[in-house]
Write a protein that holds these residues in place. Structure first.
Motif, short mmCIF file in Angstrom:
data_model
loop_
_atom_site.label_atom_id
_atom_site.label_comp_id
_atom_site.label_asym_id
_atom_site.label_seq_id
_atom_site.Cartn_x
_atom_site.Cartn_y
_atom_site.Cartn_z
N ALA A 1 -7.10 2.24 5.62
CA ALA A 1 -7.34 2.21 4.17
C ALA A 1 -6.69 1.01 3.51
O ALA A 1 -7.01 0.68 2.36
CB ALA A 1 -6.82 3.50 3.53
N VAL A 2 -5.78 0.34 4.21
CA VAL A 2 -5.10 -0.84 3.66
C VAL A 2 -6.08 -2.01 3.69
O VAL A 2 -6.73 -2.25 4.71
CB VAL A 2 -3.83 -1.17 4.49
N ASP B 1 -4.53 6.21 8.78
CA ASP B 1 -4.49 5.88 7.35
C ASP B 1 -4.34 4.38 7.13
O ASP B 1 -4.68 3.87 6.06
CB ASP B 1 -3.33 6.59 6.66
N TRP C 1 0.84 -1.20 0.00
CA TRP C 1 0.00 0.00 0.00
C TRP C 1 0.88 1.25 0.00
O TRP C 1 0.61 2.21 -0.73
CB TRP C 1 -0.93 -0.01 1.22
N ARG C 2 1.93 1.24 0.79
CA ARG C 2 2.84 2.39 0.89
C ARG C 2 3.52 2.66 -0.45
O ARG C 2 3.68 3.82 -0.85
CB ARG C 2 3.87 2.13 1.99
N GLN C 3 3.92 1.61 -1.17
CA GLN C 3 4.55 1.80 -2.48
C GLN C 3 3.59 2.40 -3.48
O GLN C 3 3.98 3.22 -4.32
CB GLN C 3 5.09 0.47 -3.01
N GLU C 4 2.33 2.02 -3.40
CA GLU C 4 1.33 2.52 -4.36
C GLU C 4 0.83 3.91 -4.00
O GLU C 4 0.60 4.74 -4.89
CB GLU C 4 0.15 1.55 -4.43
N HIS C 5 0.65 4.20 -2.71
CA HIS C 5 0.00 5.44 -2.28
C HIS C 5 0.92 6.44 -1.60
O HIS C 5 0.51 7.55 -1.29
CB HIS C 5 -1.15 5.12 -1.32
N GLY C 6 2.14 6.05 -1.31
CA GLY C 6 3.06 6.95 -0.61
C GLY C 6 2.99 6.73 0.90
O GLY C 6 2.28 5.84 1.38
#
Length: 115
Positions: A84-85, A81, A69-74
């Protein structure tokens, strides 16, 4: 002789007692505001810069979801937050924060909770 290290905050300064519900005679102990802020910073740092799987309550599989999720959304702006994962709920985020109180205070090693 105190049960906690010299110079450390007393345990009484780390918790606050409050009523469970309005009008309810039962009380609960909750982390003091400065402790909660430290826990949030600790968890947010692990979510953004560390290995999320090392947080108590997250394992390799859920840690992988967080990294993807972090790679896709920052980076995560707040701990909330995390809800949202895929596979995480607001209640699970609250449980994650509670599980990491001792690790954030430095009184327990960072890592998954013992089985």
């Amino acid at each position: 002789m105190p049960l906690y290290p010299a110079g450390a905050p007393s345990p009484a300064s780390l918790v606050v007692l409050r009523r469970r519900q309005k009008g309810c005679p039962q009380w609960e102990a909750v982390a003091a505001p400065q402790v909660e802020a430290g826990v949030r910073a600790h968890v947010l740092q692990a979510l953004n810069g560390g290995d999320p799987a090392q947080l108590r309550g997250l394992g390799p599989r859920r840690g992988g979801r967080v990294r993807a999720w972090r790679q896709e959304h920052g980076p995560f702006r707040t701990v909330e937050d995390l809800a949202a994962v895929p596979g995480f709920t607001v209640a699970q985020v609250a449980t994650l924060l509670q599980a990491n109180v001792t690790a954030a205070l430095g009184t327990a090693p960072l890592g998954p909770a013992p089985q």
